[in-house]
Design a protein around this motif. Structure first.
Motif, PDB file in Angstrom:
ATOM      1  N   THR A 151       0.853  -1.156   0.097  1.00  0.00           N
ATOM      2  CA  THR A 151       0.060  -0.136   0.060  1.00  0.00           C
ATOM      3  C   THR A 151       0.880   1.164  -0.166  1.00  0.00           C
ATOM      4  O   THR A 151       0.495   2.183  -0.745  1.00  0.00           O
ATOM      5  N   LEU A 152       1.928   1.405   0.675  1.00  0.00           N
ATOM      6  CA  LEU A 152       3.150   2.439   1.009  1.00  0.00           C
ATOM      7  C   LEU A 152       3.569   2.409  -0.588  1.00  0.00           C
ATOM      8  O   LEU A 152       3.668   3.711  -0.952  1.00  0.00           O
ATOM      9  N   VAL A 153       4.006   1.425  -1.067  1.00  0.00           N
ATOM     10  CA  VAL A 153       4.695   1.572  -2.435  1.00  0.00           C
ATOM     11  C   VAL A 153       3.722   2.153  -3.476  1.00  0.00           C
ATOM     12  O   VAL A 153       4.084   3.167  -4.314  1.00  0.00           O
ATOM     13  N   GLU A 154       2.349   1.710  -3.778  1.00  0.00           N
ATOM     14  CA  GLU A 154       1.410   2.168  -4.466  1.00  0.00           C
ATOM     15  C   GLU A 154       1.123   3.634  -4.336  1.00  0.00           C
ATOM     16  O   GLU A 154       1.068   4.396  -5.132  1.00  0.00           O
ATOM     17  N   LEU A 155       0.971   4.141  -3.147  1.00  0.00           N
ATOM     18  CA  LEU A 155       0.372   5.509  -2.677  1.00  0.00           C
ATOM     19  C   LEU A 155       1.663   6.294  -3.059  1.00  0.00           C
ATOM     20  O   LEU A 155       1.275   7.659  -3.145  1.00  0.00           O
ATOM     21  N   THR A 156       2.828   6.059  -2.662  1.00  0.00           N
ATOM     22  CA  THR A 156       3.869   6.863  -2.959  1.00  0.00           C
ATOM     23  C   THR A 156       4.707   6.814  -4.202  1.00  0.00           C
ATOM     24  O   THR A 156       5.563   7.371  -4.457  1.00  0.00           O
ATOM     25  N   GLY A 157       4.425   5.596  -4.803  1.00  0.00           N
ATOM     26  CA  GLY A 157       5.137   5.324  -6.316  1.00  0.00           C
ATOM     27  C   GLY A 157       6.610   4.794  -5.889  1.00  0.00           C
ATOM     28  O   GLY A 157       7.513   5.142  -6.564  1.00  0.00           O
ATOM     29  N   ALA A 158       6.657   4.316  -4.585  1.00  0.00           N
ATOM     30  CA  ALA A 158       8.311   4.163  -4.306  1.00  0.00           C
ATOM     31  C   ALA A 158       8.711   2.999  -4.924  1.00  0.00           C
ATOM     32  O   ALA A 158       8.068   2.201  -5.623  1.00  0.00           O
ATOM     33  N   VAL A 159      10.135   3.027  -4.910  1.00  0.00           N
ATOM     34  CA  VAL A 159      11.039   1.832  -5.270  1.00  0.00           C
ATOM     35  C   VAL A 159      11.497   1.238  -4.027  1.00  0.00           C
ATOM     36  O   VAL A 159      11.862   1.535  -3.209  1.00  0.00           O
ATOM     37  N   LEU A 160      11.290  -0.162  -4.393  1.00  0.00           N
ATOM     38  CA  LEU A 160      11.981  -1.237  -3.303  1.00  0.00           C
ATOM     39  C   LEU A 160      13.290  -1.506  -3.705  1.00  0.00           C
ATOM     40  O   LEU A 160      13.805  -1.697  -4.642  1.00  0.00           O
ATOM     41  N   ALA A 161      14.210  -1.205  -2.673  1.00  0.00           N
ATOM     42  CA  ALA A 161      15.600  -1.390  -2.844  1.00  0.00           C
ATOM     43  C   ALA A 161      16.155  -1.544  -1.426  1.00  0.00           C
ATOM     44  O   ALA A 161      15.815  -0.999  -0.410  1.00  0.00           O
ATOM     45  N   PRO A 162      17.459  -2.421  -1.591  1.00  0.00           N
ATOM     46  CA  PRO A 162      18.185  -2.488  -0.295  1.00  0.00           C
ATOM     47  C   PRO A 162      18.979  -1.332   0.198  1.00  0.00           C
ATOM     48  O   PRO A 162      20.136  -1.093   0.062  1.00  0.00           O
ATOM     49  N   ILE A 163      18.288  -0.310   0.720  1.00  0.00           N
ATOM     50  CA  ILE A 163      19.006   1.080   1.188  1.00  0.00           C
ATOM     51  C   ILE A 163      19.426   1.072   2.703  1.00  0.00           C
ATOM     52  O   ILE A 163      19.958   2.057   3.176  1.00  0.00           O
ATOM     53  N   GLY A 164      18.862   0.250   3.475  1.00  0.00           N
ATOM     54  CA  GLY A 164      19.132   0.008   4.916  1.00  0.00           C
ATOM     55  C   GLY A 164      20.363  -0.585   5.387  1.00  0.00           C
ATOM     56  O   GLY A 164      20.460  -1.541   4.419  1.00  0.00           O
ATOM     57  N   ARG A 165      21.099  -0.365   6.484  1.00  0.00           N
ATOM     58  CA  ARG A 165      22.018  -1.178   7.091  1.00  0.00           C
ATOM     59  C   ARG A 165      21.666  -1.369   8.526  1.00  0.00           C
ATOM     60  O   ARG A 165      21.335  -0.535   9.288  1.00  0.00           O
ATOM     61  N   ALA A 166      22.089  -2.394   9.058  1.00  0.00           N
ATOM     62  CA  ALA A 166      22.046  -2.893  10.239  1.00  0.00           C
ATOM     63  C   ALA A 166      22.844  -2.095  11.168  1.00  0.00           C
ATOM     64  O   ALA A 166      23.818  -1.773  10.707  1.00  0.00           O
TER      65      ALA A 166
END
Length: 166
Positions: A151-166
């Motif tokens: 839902t977040l992707v759809e409403l924001t037009g977001a791209v999913l990508a590995p951008i976080g670090r632990a």
């Protein structure tokens, strides 16, 4: 009386108004914000009793001079190099907080990826896909929305990508 009810239904933050307008399924979680807490995101996870890997913070960065929203788990940090790569950019730096607030219409610690004053390109850390629901800011400190990552992707037009670090 009907007027008053309608006004109450439309009240909320720009994020919750956008979610309602889209007919999205979401849950609002409110908690008492403690201004002395060192981390807005960790405070939200603790207050809601939710694992920090399901609570995502909204950060605004500049990629090649263009403001870009990064949504990453509060338990980790943003990998600026990975963010730049996710949007085919060369260099990313954290945005000036005043520019982020002015452009999104939200204050730091309450910036939501939804309902921003100016729609910015958005990248959601791909770890969100591992969860049925995630929590993001609802547009003010002490208020979160829980929704499906799709839902977040759809409403924001977001791209999913590995951008976080632990």
């Amino acid at each position: 009386m009907a007027k008053k009810q309608k006004k109450q239904q439309s009240a909320g933050t720009p994020a919750t108004v956008a979610l309602n307008a889209a007919g999205a399924e979401f849950t609002v979680h409110a908690y008492d914000h403690d201004p002395s807490h060192p981390s807005y995101g960790e405070e939200a996870a603790e207050a809601m009793g939710v694992s920090p890997d399901r609570v995502f913070k909204t950060l605004v960065a500049e990629v090649d001079g263009e403001l870009t929203v990064a949504v990453v788990p509060v338990a980790g940090s943003l990998d600026l190099k990975a963010l730049a790569a996710a949007v085919s950019g060369k260099r990313a730096v954290m945005a000036d907080p005043a520019a982020a607030e002015r452009t999104t219409g939200y204050v730091r610690g309450g910036i939501s990826p939804l309902g921003q004053r100016k729609k910015l390109r958005t990248v959601l850390d791909d770890s969100a896909s591992a969860h049925a629901t995630i929590c993001v800011s609802a547009g003010r400190r002490g208020l979160e929305v829980e929704l499906a990552p799709g839902t977040l992707v759809e409403l924001t037009g977001a791209v999913l990508a590995p951008i976080g670090r632990a």
